[in-house]
Design a protein around this motif. Sequence first.
Motif: not given
Length: 247
Positions: A127-142
């Motif tokens: 889901g995180a990847y799908s939303i990131a791709r949909m919104s063209r936003r990078p993923i940051k990790m904690i």
Amino acid sequence: MVLVNDVGGNDVDPKPSIWVCNHVSAMDVFFMLASDRALRGKNRRPLKIIYWQELDNNPVTRALFHMCGFIPVQMAANKAGEANNYDRSSFKTMLKQIKLAFEEGFDVGILPEGQLNPHPPVAVFGGAYSIARMSRRPIKMIAIHGTHQLWHAKHGMEITGNDVKLRCYPPLDGRLYASSDEFAETFKHVVGAFGTTGKDLARDELEGWLDGSTWEKMTTTTTTTTTTTASSSSTEETPTTPATPTL
């Protein structure tokens, strides 16, 4: 007394992002919120986290999550280690709320394991990847470690320690992953290692996962092996039928 060790960054001009974190204990959200400035820096963007809607049955978490404007998703009740069964009819509403959060200037946080897990992650949902791709936003990790010592997914509030560690990973501007598999494997190796042991991977190994070079080598090796195998199979000699002697 609880000992909290925050290792974060300070992005001067943070870009809109998707944040992901492992989920060790029911105490995670309280430590994340309390450590938010140390983890994401003084210039951090406001954040809305996606959560399991049944947590609204608890008046404390309901009040907190609603005041923070967190985003609910519906899922059948289950125990730690059991498969998640999402109510897909709630996804449309969730996506609308995510889109609205983006428009209002919020980042969005997701717990990709989908449930409490004090052990190395086995399943990481895309889901995180799908939303990131949909919104063209990078993923940051904690990553978070040790909250299971205060409240364990299976044993409840049985205190066995007080050393809680939280870690925010570089790069500060996040990463755009090429595939859901790449994101899942990176999360498992980087966040999973810290969540389980409270320690990072060896420096070279960590950097390889964070910059994508390890994944690139893995996929290149797999592709080369597959191509070589296919080529070898196609060039195998086909047995010939002996010629019939001419009388």
